[in-house]
Design an enzyme around this catalytic site. Structure first.
Site: not given
Ligand code: SIN
Length: 512
Positions: A115, A231, A277, A336, A371
């Site tokens: 990620e 998000h 993000r 988010h 985060r």
């Molecule tokens: C996601 O799956 O994009 C969210 C994961 C997260 O917010 O840590």
């Protein structure tokens, strides 16, 4: 008011942090209170990504901690981040032992996704995007079968009980329409974040900062309230809350495109779709504002495999009339996660004796201004267990005179207005004018409807955002000064009230 004495802990909230705290309290008893049915009304059950943890041979807790510190834009407490990363692998294994069916590699290890802003593929996932649902299922079964845990659903937190010395002695809960005073050895708040204060959110709408607001009303120190994470890829199909399209899709190679089908992220960051993000959220916000639209195109990267690999996102898209195998997914940034919260130490202790906090409502310092993806379920598991153990070790404080004061509830129509204003003025892009206008609106709402917990939580976010004149991490000011505050925010409600009255005085003066 009806009175109950519980001879263990009261845990408020039945997400991963709350249930983990309750399980860890053994042999002490834990009474879990939750306003919603189990596995509803908590963000944990909606999480798609999984838990970040250094489980792979090419990974270490030091690397995980370093990525956490980098993502947090200068405000992460490095010692807490290292603790989180060091305890991460054991926390994932403990959840697997409870029955969480993590995806496995051929040799029986944990299959892990990449990620954004992680230097390794380290997100332990479950059935593609089903991590939250499946983990919560396993933890809920464990909590329901644990002899020391009692769960009361339809029990809404209404107040904290505080003795004349400021120690927290229990809670007032609304159970079946009746207010009940419940005293206990200690209280663990695991009440989640503030997504329900925003009109566009990926979290359950009932999460309106009740724990945060009530702790602040009792005098607890609050940390970093201005830092809210948006998000980038909530699915824009007119649903409230908005379903999430997990970041793991971009990890798999899905791209962000405008209505013309052209990729746009390289105009914003060298890492394009895998940029941090907050950068991606602002880029999408800008593209939408410019009228170019924003879509997540997973047709090539995932295509026909969508139903097996990302069943939750697939179902949400189909529900909105989009087939993501053959169509790009319309997206919008959405509130988010709240990085801020009730300040705690490594064992969940807050600044108020008898009060602990864990999960999103807590501010442990691990997230800083931004985060790192998939650190939230991990934080809930690691610090939930630590808080449960520490709270269980509290000595029984005996009896004390208690005079509960129950704040009013915020009328639904006022909350709806607040949500719109929060998304508009305390959202992805903020400025002094919008934040000041919003603060005055919050004051007017308090004057008209009393000081409810959601209004207090909103006031904390907005005042923090107004005071931080720079941009940092998830907090972006279009009128930013140069970056001058590499320090976390620590405030009490009394400080926030004092600065609000100075602001109101200045505005009156300017208007005269
Ligand atoms: C996601 O799956 O994009 C969210 C994961 C997260 O917010 O840590």
């Amino acid at each position: 008011m009806k009175r109950l004495r519980h001879d263990g802990l009261v845990v408020v909230g039945a997400g991963l942090a709350g249930l983990t705290a309750a399980l860890a309290a053994a042999p002490a008893k834990a009474l879990v209170l939750t306003g919603a049915p189990l596995n509803q009304g908590c963000s944990s059950a909606w999480a798609q990504g999984g838990l970040a943890a250094a489980l792979a041979a090419d990974d270490t807790p030091d690397l995980h901690a370093a990525d956490t510190v980098d993502a947090g834009a200068g405000l992460v407490d490095a010692a807490m981040a290292l603790l989180l990363a060091q305890e991460g692998p054991a926390a994932v294994r403990a959840l697997a032992d409870l029955g969480a069916p993590f995806d496995r590699t051929a040799d029986g290890g944990f299959a892990q996704s990449l990620e954004a802003a992680h230097s390794r593929a380290r997100v332990a996932r479950v059935k593609g995007d089903q991590a939250g649902r499946e983990i919560m299922q396993a933890v809920t079964v464990a909590a329901m079968s644990a002899r020391h845990v009692e769960v009361r659903t339809s029990a809404k937190l209404r107040a904290l009980l505080q003795d004349p010395n400021g120690r927290i002695r229990g809670v007032v809960a609304e159970i079946a329409g009746e207010l009940v005073e419940i005293t206990a050895r200690a209280v663990v708040l695991a009440t989640g974040g503030v997504g329900g204060l925003y009109s566009v959110t990926t979290t359950p709408a009932e999460l309106v900062g009740d724990g945060l607001g009530l702790a602040a009303l009792s005098g607890a120190v609050i940390g970093d309230p201005e830092f809210v994470q948006f998000h980038p890829t909530a699915i824009d199909i007119g649903r409230d809350p908005a379903p999430l399209a997990t970041e793991a899709l971009r990890g798999e190679g899905a791209v962000l495109v405008g209505a013309d089908g052209e990729r746009f992220m390289s105009r914003y960051h060298e890492k394009a779709e895998l940029a941090p993000r907050d950068v991606v959220a602002r880029a999408i916000h800008a593209e939408r504002l410019a009228g170019r639209g924003a879509f997540l195109d997973a047709r090539v990267a995932v295509g026909e495999h969508f139903p097996e690999e990302f069943p939750g996102v697939f179902a949400a898209c189909l529900g909105g009339g989009i087939d993501p195998r053959v169509q790009p997914i319309p997206i919008a940034p959405a509130c988010h996660y709240h990085m801020g919260g009730i300040v705690t130490d490594a064992d969940g202790r807050t600044s108020l004796a008898g009060l602990y906090a864990a999960g999103e409502c807590a501010s442990t310092g691990v997230h800083g201004a931004n985060r790192l993806a998939s650190n939230s379920l991990l934080e809930a598991a690691v610090f939930g267990a630590r808080a449960g153990r520490a709270a269980a070790a509290e000595a029984d404080p005996g009896t004390a005179p208690l005079r509960p004061s129950v704040p009013p509830e915020l009328p639904a129509e006022v909350l709806q207005r607040l949500r719109k204003l929060m998304s508009r003025h305390a959202g992805v892009v903020r400025d002094a004018g919008g934040l000041t206008a919003l603060l005055l609106e919050i004051e007017a709402m308090e004057a008209g409807h009393g000081r409810s917990a959601p209004l207090v939580a909103a006031r904390l976010v907005v005042s923090g955002a107004l005071a931080r004149t720079e941009s940092r991490g998830g907090h972006f000011r279009s009128d930013a000064t140069p970056q001058v505050r590499p320090q976390r925010t620590f405030v009490r409600l009394a400080d926030v009230d004092a600065s609000a009255s100075v602001l109101a005085g200045a505005l009156r003066f300017a208007a005269e």
